[in-house]
Scaffold this active site. Sequence first.
Site, short mmCIF file in Angstrom:
data_model
loop_
_atom_site.label_atom_id
_atom_site.label_comp_id
_atom_site.label_asym_id
_atom_site.label_seq_id
_atom_site.Cartn_x
_atom_site.Cartn_y
_atom_site.Cartn_z
CG ASP A 60 48.27 4.19 17.41
OD1 ASP A 60 47.60 3.18 17.06
OD2 ASP A 60 49.20 4.65 16.73
CE1 TYR A 75 50.54 1.88 0.35
CE2 TYR A 75 51.63 -0.08 1.22
CZ TYR A 75 51.02 1.15 1.43
OH TYR A 75 50.89 1.64 2.71
CD GLN A 77 51.20 17.17 20.60
OE1 GLN A 77 51.40 17.27 21.80
NE2 GLN A 77 51.82 16.26 19.85
NE ARG A 120 50.55 7.81 8.32
CZ ARG A 120 50.54 6.78 9.15
NH1 ARG A 120 49.83 6.83 10.24
NH2 ARG A 120 51.23 5.70 8.89
C1 LIG Z 1 55.23 2.30 9.67
C2 LIG Z 1 53.76 2.30 9.99
C3 LIG Z 1 52.86 1.84 9.05
C4 LIG Z 1 51.49 1.80 9.34
N1 LIG Z 1 50.64 1.29 8.42
C5 LIG Z 1 49.32 1.23 8.71
C6 LIG Z 1 48.41 0.67 7.78
O1 LIG Z 1 48.81 0.22 6.70
N2 LIG Z 1 47.08 0.62 8.10
C7 LIG Z 1 46.60 1.12 9.29
O2 LIG Z 1 45.39 1.05 9.54
N3 LIG Z 1 47.46 1.66 10.20
C8 LIG Z 1 48.80 1.72 9.96
N4 LIG Z 1 49.64 2.25 10.85
C9 LIG Z 1 49.11 2.72 12.16
C10 LIG Z 1 48.41 4.06 12.11
O3 LIG Z 1 49.21 5.03 11.50
C11 LIG Z 1 48.09 4.50 13.52
O4 LIG Z 1 47.59 3.42 14.24
C12 LIG Z 1 47.04 5.59 13.50
O5 LIG Z 1 47.50 6.72 12.83
C13 LIG Z 1 46.67 5.96 14.94
O6 LIG Z 1 45.82 7.06 14.95
P1 LIG Z 1 45.55 7.82 16.30
O7 LIG Z 1 44.65 8.96 15.93
O8 LIG Z 1 45.12 6.88 17.37
O9 LIG Z 1 46.97 8.38 16.80
P2 LIG Z 1 47.96 9.41 16.08
O10 LIG Z 1 47.91 9.29 14.62
O11 LIG Z 1 49.28 9.26 16.75
O12 LIG Z 1 47.34 10.84 16.44
C14 LIG Z 1 47.50 11.41 17.72
C15 LIG Z 1 47.17 12.90 17.62
O13 LIG Z 1 47.18 13.45 18.92
C16 LIG Z 1 47.98 14.60 18.96
N5 LIG Z 1 48.49 14.69 20.34
C17 LIG Z 1 49.42 13.90 20.92
N6 LIG Z 1 49.61 14.26 22.22
C18 LIG Z 1 48.75 15.28 22.45
C19 LIG Z 1 48.48 16.08 23.58
N7 LIG Z 1 49.10 15.90 24.75
N8 LIG Z 1 47.53 17.05 23.49
C20 LIG Z 1 46.87 17.27 22.31
N9 LIG Z 1 47.12 16.55 21.18
C21 LIG Z 1 48.04 15.57 21.26
C22 LIG Z 1 49.04 14.37 17.92
O14 LIG Z 1 49.63 15.58 17.48
C23 LIG Z 1 48.23 13.67 16.83
O15 LIG Z 1 47.58 14.59 15.98
C24 LIG Z 1 51.01 2.29 10.60
C25 LIG Z 1 51.92 2.78 11.53
C26 LIG Z 1 53.29 2.77 11.25
C27 LIG Z 1 54.24 3.25 12.31
#
Ligand SMILES: Cc1cc2nc3c(=O)[nH]c(=O)nc-3n(C[C@H](O)[C@H](O)[C@H](O)COP(=O)(O)OP(=O)(O)OC[C@H]3O[C@@H](n4cnc5c(N)ncnc54)[C@H](O)[C@@H]3O)c2cc1C
Length: 394
Positions: free
Chosen positions: A298, A221, A39, A112
């Site tokens: 997620d 860190y 998106q 990240r």
């Molecule tokens: C404070 C904090 C610390 C963290 N520390 C760690 C850590 O130390 N180690 C670790 O492994 N994880 C950690 N995490 C978790 C990690 O950041 C997430 O679990 C991970 O980034 C999830 O990846 P994802 O691709 O599933 O989702 P996201 O990173 O949320 O990516 C979703 C993507 O989909 C896109 N999107 C959303 N809706 C739509 C739509 N309708 N149409 C098209 N695109 C869309 C978004 O723009 C985004 O690019 C942490 C999280 C937090 C909050």
Amino acid sequence: MANTNGHGEPILIAGGGIGGLAAAYALARKGLPVRVLEQAGEFKELGAGIQLGPNIFRAVDALGLKQELLADVWRPGALEMRCALSGAQVTRVPLDQRFTQRFGQPYAVTHRADIHAVFLKACQADNLVTLETQRQVEGFEQHDGGVTVTLQTGERIAGRALIGCDGVWSKIREQIIGDGKPRVSGHIAYRAVLKREEVPADLWQPDIILWAGPRTHLVHYPLRRGELYNLVAVFHSDRYVEGWNAEADADVLWAHFKGQRPEVLRMLERIETWRMWVLCDREPVKDWSRGRVTLLGDAAHPMLQYLAQGACMATEDAVWLAEKVAAQPHDLPAAFQAYVRQRYLRTARVQIMARVYGDFYHARGPTAELRDRMLGGRSAEQAYDGMAWLYGEM
Ligand SMILES: Cc1cc2nc3c(=O)[nH]c(=O)nc-3n(C[C@H](O)[C@H](O)[C@H](O)COP(=O)(O)OP(=O)(O)OC[C@H]3O[C@@H](n4cnc5c(N)ncnc54)[C@H](O)[C@@H]3O)c2cc1C
């Protein structure tokens, strides 16, 4: 129609975060064309650090990207917990050779954006992956031979199947599970990234340090080969804002950390602008596939960050999804079911245990005393035994 190089209709991926790009690359390596619909206006991760357990290295090793990932990481020497009130060390788990030998892979921390860039470059170099920005997915329909995704603009895109990698507020999940908004944990994370020279020399630590306080904690860190320094401060609050990047009010933070060790307060003082996340998760579910549509990362199993595993689990998902699809490429609904069966209990365990660790980090009174005794009495080997279910598998 995207170019799929004569390989037939692509598998569509909604979301190009860490999970979406890892899945795209993993599927392309198995010979399947994919089309990633993101998106945002560009493929980019917001700036913050994440920890990488040995299990994610096992997954990126399977994708042939381990050396690329290691290139920009920081390798801390230990995971250390300290009491934010007394300054006493609660526990220190070495991440040295003993750790690497035990789990067969290292522990590291990274920006990240750096891990995202590893997957992005791999996807860009693979002609089976089509990457598209400004494609906000609104919903989908499925029929016998495939799926049709509708974008916010009204445009419709056809594919063989759809993988919802659209994060904790997933539109795809809404349609196939429909369990409403995520659960608000009541915890808020403030984050900031400093340059190394902005951290006072006596406060700079090579290790991952967690200062556990009553209903708060601070983790810090180094990042990116040591050039940056990551800070995450967490406290209890009922505020709810969607998104990963809201601007945060420093006064609220100060009210929660008042009375803590000077090392903690001096570190917090270094930050001019904080960004904020409201920490959310969901109850685990047993099945997150419907026919030709499945979820990953997620979107499938959002978890609190207390075990530092969200990105690790998303990457593991990607590897397993590609394995199961490659095993039965002509029956994607069955392959998706096999993938979910492989993943749901492991990810559910991380979702549940992350909540437990959050309570542990923020404990007060006798609960904190008990925690300190339990964790403090362990040898390195005993600590590793406790981590084996998570770090020893994939
Ligand atoms: C404070 C904090 C610390 C963290 N520390 C760690 C850590 O130390 N180690 C670790 O492994 N994880 C950690 N995490 C978790 C990690 O950041 C997430 O679990 C991970 O980034 C999830 O990846 P994802 O691709 O599933 O989702 P996201 O990173 O949320 O990516 C979703 C993507 O989909 C896109 N999107 C959303 N809706 C739509 C739509 N309708 N149409 C098209 N695109 C869309 C978004 O723009 C985004 O690019 C942490 C999280 C937090 C909050």
